[in-house]
Design a protein around this motif. Sequence first.
Motif: not given
Length: 351
Positions: A106-128
Amino acid sequence: MNPGSVAVVVTEDIGVPSWDLYELSIPCTVFGKPQPDLADPWYDLRLCGTGEGRRDDSPAGAGLSLRTRHGLDDLVDADTVIVPSVPDPCVDEGRPLPRALITALRRAHDAGARMVSLCTGAFALAEAGLLDGRRATAHWMHTAQLAERYPKVRVDASVLYVDDGDVLTSAGLTAGLDLCLHLVRRDLGAHVANQLARRMVVPAHRPGGQAQFIDLSVPTTDDAGLGPVLDWARARLDQPLTVEDLARRAAMSPRTLHRRLQAATGTTPLRWLLNQRLIRAQSLLESTDLPVEKVGELSGLGTANNLRHHFLRQIGVTPSHYRRAFPRTTPEPSQPGGDGTRPLAGVPTTR
């Protein structure tokens, strides 16, 4: 042009299953090896551990230990953050992901980072909460779980990856490579991405989505009254079949058949018939050299044009492309003999 820093999350550093190394190695290969003749500077890659190492209680040899130079603080100020597949228990058993990781994302996204998930990494982005209201994807075997667990996410199981601007997600395994090459294309241009793909001996862009890899079969029903009629229908897919035909064979009304099939398999009679015919067509394309016109006829999908229409709509590629992607590896089905067997008896109905 400076493509910036790429932080790759290592969600577990002890007892990492060997099969999870594939998604982890993809961004390391794409972003971690300098390519000075293509672009200089290249990406600044950092592997960031979560600091949540667990004891390896798996069978001997089933896991590996990883040591990273960077932690979650180094993730927060990266230009791009990539979360490869998360541990299986976090997907299948609902084991919580490290709270420190979710906070860092969440902090990285708020700081302007481009957020990427591969495969089940989407569960981490979704949880955030980073996928709320967004279109996203994951490996097709896990998209139903992703949609059920995070109903605010618009899950698309048919694509190789989704580019939603500052948040990108990919399907499983090699689709992660498709997405990473797409990121290079965005950052450094098509020429650099194409040349890098050549060096990796992969296509710069694959046609179709992951729909061509999805298993269309539905779970076997425990409804004893439906089993015989479904087997009867599978043996006659090359003939005109209607819901009324199935209901009559099952000695029930069309409405009752619809209700019971929906409850048993999660799909309607018409969708079940279409899926079975697509499965038959896939099997014929994979196991025979029959022309597409004959495949359409034997699968019950009709003309070559109708077969092409359903393949493009449901599977995302043409029958010819599907045949090239899944070349024949098994003998052709036996031809009908004089014993009254049907021509399709030797063709498998599932992949």
